[in-house]
Structures are given as structure tokens and as C-alpha cells.
Motif scaffolding. Structure first.
Motif, PDB file in Angstrom:
ATOM      1  N   LYS A 190       0.775  -1.300  -0.369  1.00 15.81           N
ATOM      2  CA  LYS A 190       0.163  -0.007   0.307  1.00 15.81           C
ATOM      3  C   LYS A 190       1.217   0.872   0.158  1.00 15.81           C
ATOM      4  N   THR A 191       2.219   0.849   0.185  1.00 12.19           N
ATOM      5  CA  THR A 191       3.405   2.209   0.259  1.00 12.19           C
ATOM      6  C   THR A 191       3.627   2.985  -1.459  1.00 12.19           C
ATOM      7  N   ASP A 192       3.402   4.465  -1.157  1.00 12.79           N
ATOM      8  CA  ASP A 192       4.369   4.732  -2.446  1.00 12.79           C
ATOM      9  C   ASP A 192       5.325   5.392  -2.359  1.00 12.79           C
ATOM     10  N   VAL A 193       6.282   5.495  -1.548  1.00 10.61           N
ATOM     11  CA  VAL A 193       7.804   5.307  -1.274  1.00 10.61           C
ATOM     12  C   VAL A 193       8.720   4.549   0.156  1.00 10.61           C
ATOM     13  N   VAL A 194       9.079   3.991  -0.082  1.00 10.00           N
ATOM     14  CA  VAL A 194       9.598   3.268   0.435  1.00 10.00           C
ATOM     15  C   VAL A 194      11.123   4.124   0.709  1.00 10.00           C
ATOM     16  N   ILE A 195      11.407   4.253   2.651  1.00  8.35           N
ATOM     17  CA  ILE A 195      12.598   4.938   2.454  1.00  8.35           C
ATOM     18  C   ILE A 195      13.327   4.161   3.632  1.00  8.35           C
ATOM     19  N   ALA A 196      14.697   3.860   4.057  1.00  8.40           N
ATOM     20  CA  ALA A 196      15.467   3.444   4.200  1.00  8.40           C
ATOM     21  C   ALA A 196      16.408   3.615   3.978  1.00  8.40           C
ATOM     22  N   CYS A 197      17.835   3.499   5.442  1.00  8.95           N
ATOM     23  CA  CYS A 197      18.929   3.771   5.669  1.00  8.95           C
ATOM     24  C   CYS A 197      19.749   2.840   6.597  1.00  8.95           C
ATOM     25  N   LEU A 198      19.896   1.578   5.066  1.00  6.67           N
ATOM     26  CA  LEU A 198      20.481   0.666   6.755  1.00  6.67           C
ATOM     27  C   LEU A 198      22.101   0.352   6.154  1.00  6.67           C
ATOM     28  N   PRO A 199      22.400  -0.708   6.700  1.00  8.44           N
ATOM     29  CA  PRO A 199      24.088  -0.673   6.711  1.00  8.44           C
ATOM     30  C   PRO A 199      25.128  -1.027   5.930  1.00  8.44           C
ATOM     31  N   GLN A 200      26.403  -0.327   5.584  1.00 11.45           N
ATOM     32  CA  GLN A 200      26.628  -1.238   4.133  1.00 11.45           C
ATOM     33  C   GLN A 200      27.900  -1.197   4.191  1.00 11.45           C
ATOM     34  N   VAL A 201      28.481  -1.341   5.273  1.00 11.32           N
ATOM     35  CA  VAL A 201      29.861  -1.954   5.802  1.00 11.32           C
ATOM     36  C   VAL A 201      29.436  -3.336   6.873  1.00 11.32           C
TER      37      VAL A 201
END
Lengths: 66, 308
Positions: B123-134
Motif C-alpha cells: 500500500k506504500t508509495d515511497v519506501v525509505i531506508a538507511c541500511l548498513p553498508q559495511v
């Protein structure tokens, strides 16, 4: 020597593909060649050359769009 | 450095910022990463949209998006189940008039891997995330790779801080994703899930661009999203976050003929003018762990591309 497991490198350009192959080869059984699926954008010849002696441990295959 | 998204240095304090409850187990909401992310969220045109945050943390972004960006609904989940209750408390204290628009998925949720999370994502228009990259310094496969490149782990790097999972991810667990090779396995796993369960949703994701934005963009395109950088800032490298992962990437390319085609992007100055490779950066912190290092944080919006 038979080929086992296909390492999916589709979507990767040369540098991340080489990194992925080298990471996968750490601890890899030398008696078995690793199948590697490369994306269209990869330069198979350069990647083979970049692997040096380790190139005999992999079998590179290029994905092509149908 | 600079680009059309506008690079600027930010301070560690902002007197106008909300003051959420922020226990040690949550990512610090005053961190420059959060400030950068919110600059991107402001530009992401979220008015009237349903937004889902993967990794809700303190709930600071939920409050920000509902209060300042005009989102119509905000869903969210987190791997650490304590953070949902924390986010609810923070939303009530920071923006009580919007509390009813916050509909979190309770319990421990990895990415969007529960039925309820997938139902909300649909049901989402925009998914936001700040996930680890290490990759987690304690990951056994990563440790073996790092050792093969003769890159040692700095003293203390194996110790787990309270908010460890906000900085590192279990690298081996995401090795089925090709971009795991450069630390983007967790992010790629999320993109694939969103593509499957919300194929029309945009994504807005926050990245430390230590491997360069070109590779980040490559990951977006490989997974069916057209990327666009909508915010960027130079921030100080977190003193507690290990950078041996990046040094190992550079080390693995030595002798391959590709050495000059990949160097990580660290900087010696807050303006981002004096570039350092990961090896150079590692040498500096090995000599003095308090040496300030900087890198770019950028917000990338991904718009689904038509299926080929």
C-alpha cells in the motif's frame, strides 16, 4: 575437474565482479571449478587476465539478453 | 567536491532539531547521516503519500515526514523490536497531532520479511531506508577475505556497541546478492523485495558513498530503478565504525590491472577537497585513531523503470 555452483555476477561491472569472484574464491575447494555468470557489460578477457593463476579455478559465462 | 544536489558541510548540532528520546541501542538521531537523510526526504515530494521506513530507529524520520513533508500515512518496522515502542513514544512527544497516522509493524522484522510488513509495503508509495553498508567485522567469511588482503582489524573493532546493527550487517547472509561484493548486499536485498511487492513504489535511500556513487547507481539500475541523487553532504566518518572493509576491497584489486579504476572516497578535510583512498585513510587512523576522516553521505531516489 567439474564445475560446481554458479556465482551470480549479473548486473555487475568489471570491478565489483572481480571483487565478488575473489571473495568467493577465499576458502574455495581447488578440486572444483567455480561457475561464474557475468553480466553483459563485463569484459571477460580482462577479468580472466586479472585473476592470474586463479583463472583456472573459475569458468566464466556471459549472460546475454534474449 | 560538489554536484547539482548541492554539497555542504553540516554541524553536529542543530538548535532547531527535535529532541527525541535516544537510548544507546538506537542510532543517534542527531547524527549527520540523519540530517542528510532528512534533507533528501524534504526534496522527495512526499506530500499526501504513504511512506514505509525500513529500519524505523528512534522514529525521528516518521515524525519529520509526517510533520514537515505532509505524508498521509507512515508505516515502519525494525529488526530491533524495542525500537517500535520507542518510535511510538517519540512520535507522541514530537508530533502528537500526527500520531494516529503512524502504523508500525510490531516485532522483529528483517527488511520486510513478514506478512504484515509485505501487506503494508503493497500500500506504500515511497519506501525509505538507511541500511548498513559495511560487513560485520566479526563475520567469518569477511574476516577470511580481509586476512587474504593482509588488512588487519583495528584494535577494538570487533567489540559490539549497543547500536551495532545500525552500523554493520551480517555480510555472509546476503552473499546471494551480487552487490554484496561492495557492501550493498542488504540494500540490494531490500530493492528486490520492494520490486516484487510494491513494483510501482519509489525508494529513497541514504548511503555513505565511500565506494563512490557510481557503484550505488549501478546497483539501482541493475535492480530496475533509475537513480537520482537528491541530497548530499560531507560528514565526518564515525570514529567507531571500522573501515577495514573498504581497505580490503582496494587490496583485492592489487595486481589485477583494475587498481586505478577503483579507489574509495574518503577525505582529509570537511570540504571534501583532499581525497584519500581507503588504504591511506586506514594508515592515518592506525597511527592515530582520532584522526578526523570525512566522506560523502547522499540520498538517492530510485524510480521504477518499466520492465524490459
Amino acid at each position: 575437474m567439474h564445475v560446481a555452483q554458479t556465482l551470480d555476477c549479473s548486473g555487475l561491472s568489471n570491478v565489483p565482479a572481480i571483487l565478488r569472484i575473489k571473495q568467493a574464491l577465499v576458502g574455495w575447494n581447488d578440486d572444483v571449478r567455480m561457475g561464474v555468470l557475468l553480466g553483459e557489460g563485463c569484459d571477460v578477457e580482462r577479468i580472466t587476465g586479472s585473476l592470474g593463476a586463479a583463472s583456472s579455478r573459475v569458468q566464466l559465462v556471459t549472460a546475454t539478453k534474449q | 567536491m560538489g554536484d547539482d544536489a548541492g554539497t555542504e558541510m553540516i554541524s553536529d548540532t542543530d538548535s532547531n532539531a527535535p529532541k527525541p528520546e535516544a537510548p544507546e541501542y538506537a542510532f543517534d538521531p542527531r547524527d549527520p547521516w540523519t540530517q542528510t537523510f532528512q534533507k533528501g526526504l524534504e526534496r522527495a515530494n512526499l506530500q499526501g503519500k504513504a511512506v514505509y521506513e525500513v529500519g524505523i530507529g528512534t522514529g525521528i524520520n516518521a515524525a519529520f515526514v509526517l510533520r514537515f513533508c505532509g505524508a498521509a500515512a507512515f508505516y515502519g518496522s525494525d529488526l530491533d523490536p524495542r525500537l517500535i515502542a520507542l518510535a511510538e513514544r517519540n512520535l507522541i512527544s514530537l508530533s502528537p497531532e500526527h500520531a494516529e497516522l503512524f502504523q508500525p509493524v510490531k516485532g522483529a522484522v528483517s527488511l520486510i520479511d513478514t506478512d504484515e510488513a509485505r501487506e503494508k509495503i503493497a500500500k506504500t508509495d515511497v519506501v525509505i531506508a538507511c541500511l548498513p553498508q559495511v560487513g560485520d567485522p566479526n563475520d567469518e567469511r569477511f574476516a577470511a577475505f580481509r586476512e587474504e588482503q593482509s588488512v588487519s582489524l583495528p584494535a577494538g573493532a570487533e567489540e559490539e556497541a549497543h547500536d551495532h546493527i545500525a552500523h554493520y550487517y551480517p555480510w555472509t547472509m546476503f552473499d546471494e546478492y551480487p552487490f554484496n561484493s561492495v557492501g550493498l548486499g542488504l540494500n540490494e536485498a531490500l530493492l528486490r523485495r520492494i520490486r516484487e511487492h510494491a513494483p510501482r513504489a519509489q525508494v529513497v535511500m541514504n548511503f555513505g558513498a565511500r565506494i563512490g556513487t557510481e557503484l550505488i547507481f549501478e546497483m539501482f539500475r541493475a535492480n530496475g530503478y533509475e537513480p537520482e541523487k537528491i541530497a548530499t553532504q560531507i560528514v565526518r566518518q564515525d570514529i567507531g565504525t571500522d573501515i577495514s572493509f573498504f581497505a580490503a576491497l582496494e587490496g583485492a584489486l592489487q595486481g589485477t590491472g583494475f587498481e586505478k579504476e577503483f579507489k574509495c572516497f574518503f577525505f582529509a578535510d570537511p570540504e571534501g577537497k583532499t581525497r584519500l583512498s581507503a588504504h591511506e585513510a586506514q594508515r592515518l587512523v592506525d597511527k592515530d585513531p582520532d584522526t578526523p576522516l570525512y566522506h560523502e553521505v547522499c540520498v538517492v531516489r530510485g524510480t521504477p523503470m518499466p520492465a524490459a
